[in-house]
Design a protein around this motif. Structure first.
Motif, PDB file in Angstrom:
ATOM      1  N   GLY A 152       0.822  -1.212   0.000  1.00  0.00           N
ATOM      2  CA  GLY A 152       0.000   0.000   0.000  1.00  0.00           C
ATOM      3  C   GLY A 152       0.853   1.258   0.000  1.00  0.00           C
ATOM      4  O   GLY A 152       0.688   2.156  -0.833  1.00  0.00           O
ATOM      5  N   SER A 179      11.697  -1.355   7.688  1.00  0.00           N
ATOM      6  CA  SER A 179      12.453  -2.466   7.118  1.00  0.00           C
ATOM      7  C   SER A 179      13.140  -2.007   5.829  1.00  0.00           C
ATOM      8  O   SER A 179      12.531  -1.317   5.013  1.00  0.00           O
ATOM      9  CB  SER A 179      11.513  -3.633   6.801  1.00  0.00           C
ATOM     10  OG  SER A 179      12.196  -4.602   6.041  1.00  0.00           O
ATOM     11  N   ALA A 221      -6.925 -17.102   0.949  1.00  0.00           N
ATOM     12  CA  ALA A 221      -5.700 -17.874   1.231  1.00  0.00           C
ATOM     13  C   ALA A 221      -5.964 -19.233   1.903  1.00  0.00           C
ATOM     14  O   ALA A 221      -5.350 -20.233   1.502  1.00  0.00           O
ATOM     15  CB  ALA A 221      -4.723 -17.035   2.046  1.00  0.00           C
ATOM     16  N   LYS A 250      -8.608  -7.624   3.465  1.00  0.00           N
ATOM     17  CA  LYS A 250      -7.284  -7.106   3.785  1.00  0.00           C
ATOM     18  C   LYS A 250      -6.359  -7.741   2.753  1.00  0.00           C
ATOM     19  O   LYS A 250      -5.844  -8.846   2.944  1.00  0.00           O
ATOM     20  CB  LYS A 250      -6.904  -7.478   5.220  1.00  0.00           C
ATOM     21  CG  LYS A 250      -7.809  -6.785   6.244  1.00  0.00           C
ATOM     22  CD  LYS A 250      -7.201  -6.764   7.614  1.00  0.00           C
ATOM     23  CE  LYS A 250      -8.096  -6.055   8.617  1.00  0.00           C
ATOM     24  NZ  LYS A 250      -8.353  -4.644   8.353  1.00  0.00           N
TER      25      LYS A 250
HETATM   26  C1  LIG Z   1       0.195 -15.625   2.805  1.00  0.00           C
HETATM   27  C2  LIG Z   1      -0.480 -14.410   2.286  1.00  0.00           C
HETATM   28  C3  LIG Z   1      -1.172 -14.485   1.083  1.00  0.00           C
HETATM   29  C4  LIG Z   1      -1.780 -13.350   0.568  1.00  0.00           C
HETATM   30  N1  LIG Z   1      -2.394 -13.441  -0.657  1.00  0.00           N
HETATM   31  C5  LIG Z   1      -2.895 -12.331  -1.218  1.00  0.00           C
HETATM   32  C6  LIG Z   1      -3.441 -12.388  -2.534  1.00  0.00           C
HETATM   33  O1  LIG Z   1      -3.458 -13.427  -3.189  1.00  0.00           O
HETATM   34  N2  LIG Z   1      -3.966 -11.250  -3.052  1.00  0.00           N
HETATM   35  C7  LIG Z   1      -3.952 -10.079  -2.352  1.00  0.00           C
HETATM   36  O2  LIG Z   1      -4.428  -9.065  -2.876  1.00  0.00           O
HETATM   37  N3  LIG Z   1      -3.455  -9.993  -1.093  1.00  0.00           N
HETATM   38  C8  LIG Z   1      -2.914 -11.096  -0.516  1.00  0.00           C
HETATM   39  N4  LIG Z   1      -2.375 -11.031   0.743  1.00  0.00           N
HETATM   40  C9  LIG Z   1      -2.560  -9.813   1.565  1.00  0.00           C
HETATM   41  C10 LIG Z   1      -1.570  -8.722   1.265  1.00  0.00           C
HETATM   42  O3  LIG Z   1      -0.246  -9.182   1.289  1.00  0.00           O
HETATM   43  C11 LIG Z   1      -1.763  -7.624   2.300  1.00  0.00           C
HETATM   44  O4  LIG Z   1      -3.130  -7.293   2.357  1.00  0.00           O
HETATM   45  C12 LIG Z   1      -0.960  -6.390   1.958  1.00  0.00           C
HETATM   46  O5  LIG Z   1       0.417  -6.678   2.049  1.00  0.00           O
HETATM   47  C13 LIG Z   1      -1.332  -5.216   2.866  1.00  0.00           C
HETATM   48  O6  LIG Z   1      -0.575  -4.106   2.490  1.00  0.00           O
HETATM   49  P1  LIG Z   1      -0.236  -2.965   3.548  1.00  0.00           P
HETATM   50  O7  LIG Z   1       0.508  -1.916   2.816  1.00  0.00           O
HETATM   51  O8  LIG Z   1      -1.477  -2.597   4.272  1.00  0.00           O
HETATM   52  O9  LIG Z   1       0.695  -3.660   4.630  1.00  0.00           O
HETATM   53  P2  LIG Z   1       2.041  -4.464   4.475  1.00  0.00           P
HETATM   54  O10 LIG Z   1       2.242  -4.914   3.070  1.00  0.00           O
HETATM   55  O11 LIG Z   1       2.031  -5.471   5.549  1.00  0.00           O
HETATM   56  O12 LIG Z   1       3.171  -3.392   4.794  1.00  0.00           O
HETATM   57  C14 LIG Z   1       3.301  -2.786   6.045  1.00  0.00           C
HETATM   58  C15 LIG Z   1       4.623  -2.046   6.060  1.00  0.00           C
HETATM   59  O13 LIG Z   1       4.672  -1.168   7.170  1.00  0.00           O
HETATM   60  C16 LIG Z   1       5.942  -1.262   7.803  1.00  0.00           C
HETATM   61  N5  LIG Z   1       5.722  -0.853   9.188  1.00  0.00           N
HETATM   62  C17 LIG Z   1       4.923  -1.450  10.107  1.00  0.00           C
HETATM   63  N6  LIG Z   1       4.922  -0.739  11.242  1.00  0.00           N
HETATM   64  C18 LIG Z   1       5.706   0.331  11.054  1.00  0.00           C
HETATM   65  C19 LIG Z   1       6.095   1.426  11.877  1.00  0.00           C
HETATM   66  N7  LIG Z   1       5.650   1.547  13.128  1.00  0.00           N
HETATM   67  N8  LIG Z   1       6.942   2.356  11.359  1.00  0.00           N
HETATM   68  C20 LIG Z   1       7.406   2.242  10.081  1.00  0.00           C
HETATM   69  N9  LIG Z   1       7.060   1.214   9.256  1.00  0.00           N
HETATM   70  C21 LIG Z   1       6.223   0.276   9.742  1.00  0.00           C
HETATM   71  C22 LIG Z   1       6.319  -2.734   7.613  1.00  0.00           C
HETATM   72  O14 LIG Z   1       7.711  -2.955   7.708  1.00  0.00           O
HETATM   73  C23 LIG Z   1       5.838  -2.967   6.187  1.00  0.00           C
HETATM   74  O15 LIG Z   1       6.814  -2.544   5.256  1.00  0.00           O
HETATM   75  C24 LIG Z   1      -1.731 -12.129   1.285  1.00  0.00           C
HETATM   76  C25 LIG Z   1      -1.028 -12.055   2.483  1.00  0.00           C
HETATM   77  C26 LIG Z   1      -0.402 -13.172   2.982  1.00  0.00           C
HETATM   78  C27 LIG Z   1       0.398 -13.058   4.256  1.00  0.00           C
END
Ligand SMILES: Cc1cc2nc3c(=O)[nH]c(=O)nc-3n(C[C@H](O)[C@H](O)[C@H](O)COP(=O)(O)OP(=O)(O)OC[C@H]3O[C@@H](n4cnc5c(N)ncnc54)[C@H](O)[C@@H]3O)c2cc1C
Length: 396
Positions: free
Chosen positions: A13, A42, A169, A312
């Motif tokens: 995101g 990270s 999943a 999510k």
């Molecule tokens: C096994 C698995 C299968 C999946 N399959 C799918 C799929 O097929 N299709 C799909 O659309 N989605 C899938 N997903 C879901 C998808 O990966 C997540 O919904 C997505 O990564 C969410 O994005 P995000 O940016 O919200 O968070 P994330 O990608 O989790 O990123 C969060 C980021 O924030 C950083 N962070 C956290 N806290 C802090 C802080 N306090 N200060 C600074 N940085 C911080 C972390 O290091 C990380 O870089 C899957 C997930 C998993 C685990």
């Protein structure tokens, strides 16, 4: 005066949104009127969906991650540090390193944390594939089991209408596991059971959150000799006796328990004092259309941290990101945030190694599953192997 936009979180995101913000606001960025900063704790960006394949022996660590800095446009200031305090009222971030950053606009995309320790006995006795190391550990188990019972379960957040991470999943894993065990020649000796909890969400007593998908599952499972169980909400696990107990009063024995774990927001979000989610889950109250944090016009929330009734998933971030960029540009340029997110989530479900189904849904319409095809599987593989990185870079 120069305006500062900070994106927190170097997952899918945050990464795509920082890149998309520079594209959207390129005139202002190139004139030095707007600065875009991405903060992440990270140096690596992980392609999280690939953890599911790690559980089946695929993907070395370096195949599923990239250096965070390499995914960002050169105009973005990348800061490797951790936000320890979100001070939304003061438009300020307190960092682990001791410094503070003021912002004019903020995007929070800090994801969620799998938390098996929230169910008694699950940490000790259960397995999951939502992080790299647990997925690797699961692989060791499923690649050596010769006979017995594998019980698969799903845990939902307690917050009403907030789903678990990546809705498909658990189902995808069940089908992949069936194939994997057949290839190993041990499937006949292993009972495979897929279960689904009684959830406070849309449809009770089903095998999936959405009705159309739920209805196609029994025949799919029957054809593969996969047993299924409705209304099994995991309440606790006895690691010694290898028994899972449900809130509905039933118990199931297992040799391997694959359980989608409880999830929660990251500590800094939990401690921000803004969430009203029960059970200390920490989801941020998010306007379902503008994606603004309730009560804060200059803060936007996306991805796994929202309290919205949509998946999510990276496929949610993909549709949320342009809305947030349009709304920040709108506020900067003419003081209005008019773009609306209609709840669109897009994904391709992997229904076995060589079959896939493209799916999309929104706040109003459920996904309409079509027959699984090889083309669907090729879409999945193409995304897994390369397209994902273009999406993160804001190119697709
Ligand atoms: C096994 C698995 C299968 C999946 N399959 C799918 C799929 O097929 N299709 C799909 O659309 N989605 C899938 N997903 C879901 C998808 O990966 C997540 O919904 C997505 O990564 C969410 O994005 P995000 O940016 O919200 O968070 P994330 O990608 O989790 O990123 C969060 C980021 O924030 C950083 N962070 C956290 N806290 C802090 C802080 N306090 N200060 C600074 N940085 C911080 C972390 O290091 C990380 O870089 C899957 C997930 C998993 C685990």
């Amino acid at each position: 005066m120069i305006k500062t936009i900070i994106v927190v979180g170097g997952g899918i995101g945050g990464t795509m949104t920082a890149n998309n913000l520079v594209s959207k606001l390129y005139p202002e960025v190139s004139r030095g009127e707007v600065r875009v900063m991405l903060i992440s704790n990270s140096p690596w960006h992980y392609y999280k969906p690939a953890f599911m394949y790690v559980a089946f022996g695929a993907y070395a660590k370096n195949d599923l991650r990239r250096q965070q800095a390499s995914l960002l446009r050169p105009e973005i200031d990348f800061v490797l540090d951790q936000v320890d305090g979100f001070e939304f009222k003061n438009s300020c971030l307190k960092m682990r390193s001791g410094v503070s950053y003021d912002y004019d606009y903020l995007v929070v995309s800090t994801g969620c944390i799998p938390s098996p320790e929230r169910i008694e006995g699950l940490q000790e006795a259960g397995d999951h594939f939502y992080q790299h190391d647990p997925a690797r550990k699961l692989y060791e188990k499923i690649s050596t089991i010769e006979k017995g019972r594998i019980f698969i379960g799903v845990t939902f957040p307690t917050t009403p209408n907030v789903p678990h991470q990546c809705g498909m999943a658990p189902l995808e894993t069940t089908l992949l596991l069936d194939e994997f065990l057949r290839k190993r020649g041990v499937r006949e000796q292993i009972e495979l059971v897929y279960s689904y909890p009684s959830v406070a969400q849309l449809h009770q007593n089903a095998l999936f959150l959405q009705k159309n998908t739920a209805e196609m599952l029994p025949s799919m499972f029957d054809a593969r000799d996969i047993r299924y169980k409705r209304s099994f909400t995991l309440a606790s696990v006895d690691p010694e006796r290898k028994i899972a107990f449900s809130a509905e009063g039933e118990e199931e024995n297992f040799d391997i328990l694959i359980q989608t774990p409880p999830i929660r927001a990251v500590d800094a979000v939990l401690n921000s004092g803004v969430s009203q989610a029960p059970n200390n889950e920490g989801w941020l109250p998010t306007d379902r259309y503008s994606l603004q944090l309730e009560g804060f016009e200059n803060v936007f929330v996306m991805g796994d941290t929202v309290d919205l009734p949509i998946g999510k998933a990276g496929g949610s971030c993909h549709s949320q990101s342009p809305v947030i960029c349009d709304n920040i540009a709108g506020l900067l340029r003419w003081g209005k945030a008019e773009a609306r997110y209609e709840g669109l989530v897009q994904a391709v479900a992997q229904m076995g190694m060589d079959a896939g189904i493209p799916l999309w849904y929104n706040y109003e319409q459920e996904a309409m599953p079509s027959p699984a095809t090889k083309i669907g599987s090729l879409m999945c593989k193409g995304f897994n192997r390369g397209l994902y990185w273009s999406v993160a870079r804001g190119l697709a």
